[in-house]
Design an enzyme around this catalytic site. Structure first.
Site: not given
Length: 245
Positions: A145, A156
């Protein structure tokens, strides 16, 4: 077809980016084993692949169960008669703000996004080194990501920072042994993980004014899985409309 005769395992193929990658790889001639935590959703993806003349099968596996990783590689290879590429897409996102993060939430994210990725990559590399006798013994494509590029206050983002470092470190170590690791770092994509669904706006403040679509991530994954990208290793390739430029 640039993946003709390739045998590819897609980890986290039940929906979103993973499903798009499976469809794109099949369209380019690859045989596929798809993994995920839900047998029904995997079967639904396999049904969509029937229009292509390729071999497909599924394995139900939660990547946080890392002890199964070597057996999953062996099972995928047995189903296809070999294994050339592993595409690791499994991941979860947390939506809690920093002050509300719990230990349970932290563990869930890191068990899947970091620990699961590490041992999946390790098992794939060991399979390639033990079974494939050629210059490029195997390829591993990791979907991370863009948040791995940025300081981040939640599990995250921290997990994706870890994944980026992991890919760079492993790529440096394994490239000389014949295992090529590459890393795709998407920005926002129109998937359930982004709380997006059909009919919702895809607007986003990127160069194109929208989020990426799963097939746009899949197109890069196909290239990185092919022999045309054998010298690309480790560094993240961003698909985010120039947001980190």
């Amino acid at each position: 077809m640039i993946l003709s005769s390739k045998k590819i395992m897609v980890i986290g193929a039940s929906r979103g980016i993973g499903e798009a990658i499976a469809l794109a790889c099949a369209a380019e001639g690859a045989d596929l084993v798809l993994t995920g935590r839900n047998a029904d959703t995997l079967t639904a993806v396999c049904d969509k692949l029937k229009e292509y003349p390729v071999k497909t099968s599924t394995l139900v596996w939660d990547v946080s169960d890392v002890a199964k990783a070597p057996d999953m590689m062996a099972a995928a290879a047995a189903a296809m008669g070999g294994l050339d590429v592993v595409i690791h897409n499994a991941g979860v996102v947390d939506h809690e703000k920093f002050l509300a993060v719990t230990e349970e939430g932290w563990d869930r994210v890191f068990d899947i996004n970091v620990k699961g990725a590490f041992f999946s990559i390790q098992a794939a590399a060991n399979y390639f080194l033990d079974n494939n006798d050629r210059e490029v013994k195997g390829k591993i494509v990791v979907i991370s990501s863009e948040t791995g590029h940025q300081p981040h206050p939640t599990p995250y983002g921290m997990s994706k920072w870890s994944v980026m470092g992991m890919c760079q470190g492993m790529a440096k170590k394994l490239f000389k042994l014949g295992v090529v690791i590459s890393n795709i770092a998407p920005g926002p994509v129109t998937t359930e993980m982004m709380n997006w669904s059909e009919g919702k706006s895809d607007a986003w403040p990127s160069a194109f004014g929208r989020m990426a679509y799963p097939n746009e991530i899949a197109d890069l994954a196909v290239f990185l899985a092919s022999d045309k990208s054998n010298r690309i290793a480790g560094q993240p390739i961003y698909i985010n409309g120039g947001l980190n430029c």
